[in-house]
Design a protein around this motif. Structure first.
Motif, mmCIF file in Angstrom:
data_model
loop_
_atom_site.group_PDB
_atom_site.id
_atom_site.type_symbol
_atom_site.label_atom_id
_atom_site.label_comp_id
_atom_site.label_asym_id
_atom_site.label_seq_id
_atom_site.Cartn_x
_atom_site.Cartn_y
_atom_site.Cartn_z
ATOM 1 N N VAL A 240 68.418 84.025 10.415
ATOM 2 C CA VAL A 240 67.044 83.539 10.308
ATOM 3 C C VAL A 240 66.428 83.501 11.705
ATOM 4 N N ILE A 241 65.369 84.286 11.905
ATOM 5 C CA ILE A 241 64.677 84.328 13.193
ATOM 6 C C ILE A 241 63.563 83.288 13.247
ATOM 7 N N SER A 242 62.886 83.081 12.120
ATOM 8 C CA SER A 242 61.850 82.045 12.035
ATOM 9 C C SER A 242 61.697 81.673 10.561
ATOM 10 N N GLU A 243 61.222 80.456 10.293
ATOM 11 C CA GLU A 243 61.039 80.033 8.906
ATOM 12 C C GLU A 243 59.939 78.985 8.816
ATOM 13 N N HIS A 244 59.434 78.833 7.609
ATOM 14 C CA HIS A 244 58.389 77.834 7.346
ATOM 15 C C HIS A 244 58.621 77.235 5.966
ATOM 16 N N THR A 245 58.477 75.915 5.895
ATOM 17 C CA THR A 245 58.656 75.187 4.640
ATOM 18 C C THR A 245 57.452 74.287 4.396
ATOM 19 N N ALA A 246 57.010 74.231 3.148
ATOM 20 C CA ALA A 246 55.907 73.340 2.756
ATOM 21 C C ALA A 246 56.293 72.636 1.464
ATOM 22 N N ALA A 247 56.070 71.316 1.420
ATOM 23 C CA ALA A 247 56.344 70.517 0.229
ATOM 24 C C ALA A 247 55.264 69.440 0.119
#
Length: 309
Positions: A240-247
């Motif tokens: 994983v080079i970059s990630e984004h999470t939304a909740a």
């Protein structure tokens, strides 16, 4: 040579259906005149009628029409011209564009500025129209509980997780006639950036912006009804080079039933990105009937814009 009345007599003898013929004296190979009309056969016909001469008519084939071939200019374009066409199409000034890239294939794939997700609205809804109001039947439908909405999920990998009953907030000793059964419906896709037409040098040094967008329904089913998790992965599909999470948390104190947007822009993420893993979860509920949380317009778009530092 011009024969008096030859056209009229030949036309009458051959029934008005002669296109190409010539008239010759009998027993002679020398042509003495020409006329034109419509070919009906390839045979030779003989008849008398021009003074004291015996004439024969040789039907000739109709003139062949030469087909006109229009050359597609793109078929003769050089590699350098395809490269210039790509640069002009997306305004890629300053982007690395090596000569060994197949620029014709890149141009035809059009990887920049378009949605790289397949089947982005499998439930058949559009964010440009309000989500449909849930239908409440007079008589609850029979049958086993449902935990997944109907739709065409081609291109997606789907899974369902049925959650335990939520008994929080129920006073001790209270009699409960029924509780909703919630479930997470998960959809995910893996986007191969190079297969879509992007090239190593662009991804590793230009670092174009990768824009994520999604729309989900305010279903009012629960305080938490939507989750988004997007990862930029290396060539091994693991790193994983970059990630984004939304909740997001829903406000249930006021009724609202619209589409809600969730978006994120990846920039300056570093070299090595080759895949985008898109995953979102939507909470559904079952209590005598099935009530889903809908979504539409999911997208992964690589912009022809250099990442800002």
């Amino acid at each position: 040579m011009d024969f008096e009345g030859s056209s009229q007599k030949v036309d009458r003898v051959l029934g008005g259906h002669v296109l190409g013929f010539r008239t010759e004296p009998m027993n002679s190979n020398r042509a003495t005149g020409w006329c034109y009309g419509e070919v009906v056969s390839g045979e030779t016909r003989e008849f008398n009628g021009w003074g004291s001469s015996c004439i024969k008519v040789l039907e000739l084939p109709a003139p062949r029409r030469t087909a006109q071939h229009h050359t597609d200019p793109s078929r003769t374009m050089s590699a350098a011209q395809w490269k210039q066409k790509c640069e002009a199409e997306w305004g890629l000034r300053g982007a690395p564009m090596p000569d060994d890239v197949d620029w014709k294939s890149v141009y035809e794939a059009k990887p920049l500025g378009r949605n790289l997700l397949k089947n982005p609205s499998p439930l058949g809804f559009s964010k440009d129209s309000p989500p449909p109001e849930p239908e409440l039947p007079d008589v609850p439908p029979s049958g086993p509980p449902r935990f997944q909405p109907d739709g065409d999920f081609a291109g997606w990998t789907t899974s369902t997780e049925v959650l335990p009953y939520d008994t929080s907030g129920i006073p001790e000793g209270a009699v409960v006639c029924g509780l909703p059964r919630h479930s997470w419906f998960t959809l995910e896709q893996l986007v191969d950036l190079k297969a879509e037409g992007l090239w190593d040098e662009l991804l590793d040094t230009f670092l174009p912006e990768i824009v994520i967008q999604d729309w989900y329904e305010e279903s009012q089913l629960h305080e938490f009804i939507y989750q988004l998790h997007v990862k930029l992965l290396a060539a091994d599909k693991i790193t994983v080079i970059s990630e984004h999470t939304a909740a997001p948390t829903e406000d249930l104190s006021v009724y609202s039933h619209n589409w809600k947007e969730v978006s994120h822009v990846f920039s300056s993420y570093g070299p090595g990105v080759r895949y985008v893993h898109f995953q979102h979860k939507l909470k559904n509920s079952f209590l005598n009937d099935f009530f889903p949380t809908l979504f539409t317009g999911s997208s992964v778009i690589v912009k022809p814009v250099k990442s800002s530092s």
